[in-house]
Design an enzyme around this catalytic site. Sequence first.
Site, PDB file in Angstrom:
ATOM      1  N   GLU A  84      36.863  31.829  64.463  1.00  0.00           N
ATOM      2  CA  GLU A  84      37.609  31.514  64.663  1.00  0.00           C
ATOM      3  C   GLU A  84      37.382  30.012  65.084  1.00  0.00           C
ATOM      4  O   GLU A  84      36.559  29.665  65.539  1.00  0.00           O
ATOM      5  CB  GLU A  84      38.261  32.363  66.109  1.00  0.00           C
ATOM      6  CG  GLU A  84      39.528  31.966  66.675  1.00  0.00           C
ATOM      7  CD  GLU A  84      39.984  32.315  67.902  1.00  0.00           C
ATOM      8  OE1 GLU A  84      41.141  32.421  68.142  1.00  0.00           O
ATOM      9  OE2 GLU A  84      38.849  33.043  68.374  1.00  0.00           O
ATOM     10  N   HIS A 109      34.014  37.694  65.279  1.00  0.00           N
ATOM     11  CA  HIS A 109      33.963  36.755  64.436  1.00  0.00           C
ATOM     12  C   HIS A 109      32.980  35.829  65.462  1.00  0.00           C
ATOM     13  O   HIS A 109      32.656  36.498  66.934  1.00  0.00           O
ATOM     14  CB  HIS A 109      35.052  36.296  64.165  1.00  0.00           C
ATOM     15  CG  HIS A 109      36.108  36.326  65.408  1.00  0.00           C
ATOM     16  ND1 HIS A 109      37.295  36.613  66.434  1.00  0.00           N
ATOM     17  CD2 HIS A 109      36.165  35.376  67.092  1.00  0.00           C
ATOM     18  CE1 HIS A 109      37.739  36.912  67.478  1.00  0.00           C
ATOM     19  NE2 HIS A 109      37.042  35.650  67.993  1.00  0.00           N
TER      20      HIS A 109
END
Length: 248
Positions: free
Chosen positions: A120, A72
């Site tokens: 995130e 991510h």
Amino acid sequence: QADARRPMVAHVACKSLDAQVDYYTKHFGMQVLERGAKSAALGYGPLDKNFAVQVTEAPAGDALDIGTGFGHFGIVLPDVYSAVAKIKAEGGKVTRDAGPVKGGNTVIAFVEDPTGYKWELLQRGTTPEPLCQVMLRVKDLTKSIAWYRDVLGMELVRERENQQYKYNLGFMGYGPEDSNAVVELTWNYDPQEYTKGNAYSHVTIATTDLKKTAEAIRQAGAEILSEDSTSVTTQDPDGYRFAFAEQK
């Protein structure tokens, strides 16, 4: 004089440039720093100072595969709860709702952008580098930490061991996490062969002396994949590519 290195640009492919730009500006508060017909650079400050993401639209009909190695991107937002609520209201995908991390107080969430990259969202104080993380999965954390230190010149800014969920983390960067972008290396207790796909490409790092950087890569025993007057590219033990570009 010390080389003032910093992560400069993360390069990725996307399905629709318009959708990607709209999502990043609307939900993440990014600015469009540069834009062409099929590519755009977005971030939170000028390219000569801040980390940015360069998105390039894939040709029509091309299938994009993010792979299992890329984890991510991470960004700092002032209000993760509000950001997640807005994404949900517009039909966006939330994979982990907003709330404190297990055993801590930091509010986080995970969402997926229109191409499927995971992000995130971290609720923290003001930072000069809101685009703060690139997470990559590795097979040997100790070996990877040594490579990022010896070849890229990064330092281990933080480690985290999570025996309950069976993974360890090593955060590598050129300065403290509260003011610099870092590479988050994730080692799972059951490491596997992670696929690279064709969507996530590489990170470009700024260097003040490209020639010396190329020589340092060679002296560290790392492979140089390509080299010219503007950049030099290498890859880590898991095959993730990093390019250096000169910036005075």
